[in-house]
Design a protein around this motif. Structure first.
Motif, PDB file in Angstrom:
ATOM      1  N   SER A 153       1.232  -1.243  -0.207  1.00 13.53           N
ATOM      2  CA  SER A 153      -0.347  -0.285   0.045  1.00 13.53           C
ATOM      3  C   SER A 153       1.198   1.162   0.169  1.00 13.53           C
ATOM      4  O   SER A 153       0.281   2.283  -0.595  1.00 13.53           O
ATOM      5  CB  SER A 153      -0.864   0.135   1.161  1.00 13.53           C
ATOM      6  OG  SER A 153      -0.052  -0.313   2.045  1.00 13.53           O
ATOM      7  N   ARG A 154       1.778   1.463   0.771  1.00 15.50           N
ATOM      8  CA  ARG A 154       2.997   2.182   0.725  1.00 15.50           C
ATOM      9  C   ARG A 154       3.490   2.477  -0.376  1.00 15.50           C
ATOM     10  O   ARG A 154       3.659   3.938  -0.890  1.00 15.50           O
ATOM     11  CB  ARG A 154       4.211   2.656   1.415  1.00 15.50           C
ATOM     12  CG  ARG A 154       3.710   1.873   3.353  1.00 15.50           C
ATOM     13  CD  ARG A 154       2.577   3.110   3.362  1.00 15.50           C
ATOM     14  NE  ARG A 154       3.136   4.492   3.754  1.00 15.50           N
ATOM     15  CZ  ARG A 154       2.412   5.527   4.222  1.00 15.50           C
ATOM     16  NH1 ARG A 154       1.688   6.352   3.856  1.00 15.50           N
ATOM     17  NH2 ARG A 154       4.140   7.156   3.604  1.00 15.50           N
ATOM     18  N   ALA A 155       4.064   1.300  -0.720  1.00 19.05           N
ATOM     19  CA  ALA A 155       4.963   1.458  -2.586  1.00 19.05           C
ATOM     20  C   ALA A 155       3.158   1.858  -3.429  1.00 19.05           C
ATOM     21  O   ALA A 155       4.216   3.078  -4.491  1.00 19.05           O
ATOM     22  CB  ALA A 155       4.843   0.326  -2.910  1.00 19.05           C
ATOM     23  N   LEU A 156       2.508   1.262  -3.128  1.00 24.92           N
ATOM     24  CA  LEU A 156       1.277   2.423  -3.946  1.00 24.92           C
ATOM     25  C   LEU A 156       0.569   3.430  -4.610  1.00 24.92           C
ATOM     26  O   LEU A 156       0.750   4.128  -5.565  1.00 24.92           O
ATOM     27  CB  LEU A 156       0.004   1.582  -4.609  1.00 24.92           C
ATOM     28  CG  LEU A 156      -0.151  -0.531  -4.570  1.00 24.92           C
ATOM     29  CD1 LEU A 156      -0.410  -0.542  -4.552  1.00 24.92           C
ATOM     30  CD2 LEU A 156       0.445  -0.142  -6.450  1.00 24.92           C
ATOM     31  N   LEU A 157       1.341   4.060  -3.137  1.00 25.91           N
ATOM     32  CA  LEU A 157       0.682   5.596  -2.542  1.00 25.91           C
ATOM     33  C   LEU A 157       1.595   6.694  -3.646  1.00 25.91           C
ATOM     34  O   LEU A 157       1.718   7.472  -3.907  1.00 25.91           O
ATOM     35  CB  LEU A 157       0.177   5.691  -1.299  1.00 25.91           C
ATOM     36  CG  LEU A 157      -1.253   5.373  -0.716  1.00 25.91           C
ATOM     37  CD1 LEU A 157      -1.197   5.165   0.770  1.00 25.91           C
ATOM     38  CD2 LEU A 157      -2.355   6.029  -1.275  1.00 25.91           C
ATOM     39  N   ARG A 158       2.767   5.788  -3.043  1.00 26.73           N
ATOM     40  CA  ARG A 158       4.974   6.744  -3.710  1.00 26.73           C
ATOM     41  C   ARG A 158       4.874   6.791  -4.473  1.00 26.73           C
ATOM     42  O   ARG A 158       4.979   7.756  -4.837  1.00 26.73           O
ATOM     43  CB  ARG A 158       5.326   6.036  -2.226  1.00 26.73           C
ATOM     44  CG  ARG A 158       6.991   7.052  -2.759  1.00 26.73           C
ATOM     45  CD  ARG A 158       8.292   6.606  -1.591  1.00 26.73           C
ATOM     46  NE  ARG A 158       8.537   7.641  -1.954  1.00 26.73           N
ATOM     47  CZ  ARG A 158      10.046   7.908  -0.504  1.00 26.73           C
ATOM     48  NH1 ARG A 158       9.531   6.985   0.722  1.00 26.73           N
ATOM     49  NH2 ARG A 158      10.498   8.389  -1.429  1.00 26.73           N
ATOM     50  N   TYR A 159       4.176   5.613  -5.033  1.00 29.33           N
ATOM     51  CA  TYR A 159       5.165   5.419  -6.295  1.00 29.33           C
ATOM     52  C   TYR A 159       4.067   5.571  -7.797  1.00 29.33           C
ATOM     53  O   TYR A 159       4.553   5.518  -9.191  1.00 29.33           O
ATOM     54  CB  TYR A 159       6.369   4.331  -6.831  1.00 29.33           C
ATOM     55  CG  TYR A 159       7.407   4.604  -6.036  1.00 29.33           C
ATOM     56  CD1 TYR A 159       8.429   5.312  -5.922  1.00 29.33           C
ATOM     57  CD2 TYR A 159       7.777   3.394  -4.903  1.00 29.33           C
ATOM     58  CE1 TYR A 159       9.566   5.614  -4.821  1.00 29.33           C
ATOM     59  CE2 TYR A 159       8.703   3.118  -4.319  1.00 29.33           C
ATOM     60  CZ  TYR A 159       9.377   4.377  -3.641  1.00 29.33           C
ATOM     61  OH  TYR A 159      10.272   4.500  -3.303  1.00 29.33           O
ATOM     62  N   GLN A 160       2.840   5.435  -7.466  1.00 25.51           N
ATOM     63  CA  GLN A 160       1.768   4.565  -8.325  1.00 25.51           C
ATOM     64  C   GLN A 160       2.550   3.924  -9.653  1.00 25.51           C
ATOM     65  O   GLN A 160       1.886   4.308 -11.078  1.00 25.51           O
ATOM     66  CB  GLN A 160       1.492   6.210  -8.647  1.00 25.51           C
ATOM     67  CG  GLN A 160       1.274   7.286  -7.832  1.00 25.51           C
ATOM     68  CD  GLN A 160       0.864   8.310  -7.974  1.00 25.51           C
ATOM     69  OE1 GLN A 160       0.347   9.325  -8.824  1.00 25.51           O
ATOM     70  NE2 GLN A 160      -0.285   9.568  -7.196  1.00 25.51           N
ATOM     71  N   SER A 210       1.899   0.038 -11.759  1.00 25.23           N
ATOM     72  CA  SER A 210       1.005  -0.828 -11.892  1.00 25.23           C
ATOM     73  C   SER A 210       0.861  -1.342 -10.432  1.00 25.23           C
ATOM     74  O   SER A 210       1.504  -2.060 -10.054  1.00 25.23           O
ATOM     75  CB  SER A 210       1.392  -1.722 -12.444  1.00 25.23           C
ATOM     76  OG  SER A 210       0.561  -2.800 -13.010  1.00 25.23           O
ATOM     77  N   THR A 211      -1.023  -2.033 -10.209  1.00 25.14           N
ATOM     78  CA  THR A 211      -0.666  -3.078  -8.702  1.00 25.14           C
ATOM     79  C   THR A 211      -0.312  -4.088  -9.306  1.00 25.14           C
ATOM     80  O   THR A 211       0.247  -5.015  -8.091  1.00 25.14           O
ATOM     81  CB  THR A 211      -2.260  -3.189  -9.070  1.00 25.14           C
ATOM     82  OG1 THR A 211      -2.589  -1.608  -8.697  1.00 25.14           O
ATOM     83  CG2 THR A 211      -2.615  -3.617  -7.407  1.00 25.14           C
ATOM     84  N   MET A 212      -0.552  -4.828 -10.106  1.00 28.62           N
ATOM     85  CA  MET A 212      -0.278  -5.654 -10.349  1.00 28.62           C
ATOM     86  C   MET A 212       2.108  -5.963 -10.412  1.00 28.62           C
ATOM     87  O   MET A 212       2.276  -6.882 -10.277  1.00 28.62           O
ATOM     88  CB  MET A 212      -0.422  -6.585 -11.958  1.00 28.62           C
ATOM     89  CG  MET A 212       0.142  -7.766 -12.273  1.00 28.62           C
ATOM     90  SD  MET A 212      -0.758  -9.347 -11.060  1.00 28.62           S
ATOM     91  CE  MET A 212      -2.340  -9.594 -11.697  1.00 28.62           C
ATOM     92  N   ALA A 213       2.298  -4.729 -10.729  1.00 34.31           N
ATOM     93  CA  ALA A 213       4.089  -4.788 -10.676  1.00 34.31           C
ATOM     94  C   ALA A 213       4.291  -5.039  -9.156  1.00 34.31           C
ATOM     95  O   ALA A 213       5.592  -5.648  -8.803  1.00 34.31           O
ATOM     96  CB  ALA A 213       4.027  -3.744 -11.291  1.00 34.31           C
ATOM     97  N   THR A 214       3.526  -4.079  -8.384  1.00 33.12           N
ATOM     98  CA  THR A 214       3.742  -3.415  -7.707  1.00 33.12           C
ATOM     99  C   THR A 214       3.597  -5.374  -6.538  1.00 33.12           C
ATOM    100  O   THR A 214       4.576  -5.270  -5.428  1.00 33.12           O
ATOM    101  CB  THR A 214       3.515  -2.545  -6.808  1.00 33.12           C
ATOM    102  OG1 THR A 214       3.071  -1.627  -7.631  1.00 33.12           O
ATOM    103  CG2 THR A 214       3.558  -2.422  -5.787  1.00 33.12           C
ATOM    104  N   THR A 215       2.355  -5.883  -6.502  1.00 33.22           N
ATOM    105  CA  THR A 215       2.263  -6.827  -5.497  1.00 33.22           C
ATOM    106  C   THR A 215       3.177  -8.190  -6.104  1.00 33.22           C
ATOM    107  O   THR A 215       3.984  -8.451  -5.378  1.00 33.22           O
ATOM    108  CB  THR A 215       1.239  -7.039  -5.349  1.00 33.22           C
ATOM    109  OG1 THR A 215       0.582  -7.400  -7.139  1.00 33.22           O
ATOM    110  CG2 THR A 215       0.572  -6.471  -5.332  1.00 33.22           C
ATOM    111  N   LEU A 216       3.895  -7.984  -7.252  1.00 36.53           N
ATOM    112  CA  LEU A 216       4.864  -9.374  -8.071  1.00 36.53           C
ATOM    113  C   LEU A 216       6.425  -8.842  -7.261  1.00 36.53           C
ATOM    114  O   LEU A 216       6.739 -10.137  -6.674  1.00 36.53           O
ATOM    115  CB  LEU A 216       4.118  -9.903  -9.005  1.00 36.53           C
ATOM    116  CG  LEU A 216       3.451 -10.182  -9.632  1.00 36.53           C
ATOM    117  CD1 LEU A 216       3.591 -10.302 -11.191  1.00 36.53           C
ATOM    118  CD2 LEU A 216       2.494 -11.622  -9.050  1.00 36.53           C
TER     119      LEU A 216
END
Length: 114
Positions: free
Chosen positions: A79-86, A88-94
């Motif tokens: 969640s922190r990475a998604l908010l900060r770097y915006q 892809s959700t798929m890439a961030t989770t993987l």
């Protein structure tokens, strides 16, 4: 076969109870929190106690708790990475999946040191 039927019935009953609890709570986003995972875990622990005894079930339950803690660490970082770097959700989770594995193994290692 009998074990699968029993697991199905227990899991279904507990899932239904958690769904009713989730439906009664506000906000409705809590409903998903009380979905399948906790009820399946409870059914599994109950079946494990019946088949392998309390000590084995305690080890399994402890493993579930450590996995849940590791998942919370992973979910927080995602969640922190998604908010900060915006990104892809798929890439961030993987990309952060090894964090979950590392946290799980690290917590298990700490438990074994006790």
């Amino acid at each position: 076969m009998e074990e699968f039927v029993l697991r199905f019935l227990i899991g279904g009953a507990v899932i239904s109870a958690f769904a009713l609890l989730g439906d009664a709570l506000r906000p409705k986003s809590f409903a998903g929190l009380f979905g399948a995972a906790p009820s399946i875990a409870l059914a599994t622990v109950g079946m494990t106690i019946a088949h392998h005894g309390k000590e084995y079930a305690a080890t399994e339950a402890r493993s579930m708790v450590l996995g849940a803690i590791a998942f919370c660490i992973y979910a927080y970082l995602v969640s922190r990475a998604l908010l900060r770097y915006q990104r892809s959700t798929m890439a961030t989770t993987l990309v952060l999946m090894p964090v979950w594995l590392g946290a799980s193994l690290g917590l298990c290692w700490l438990l074994l040191l006790r």
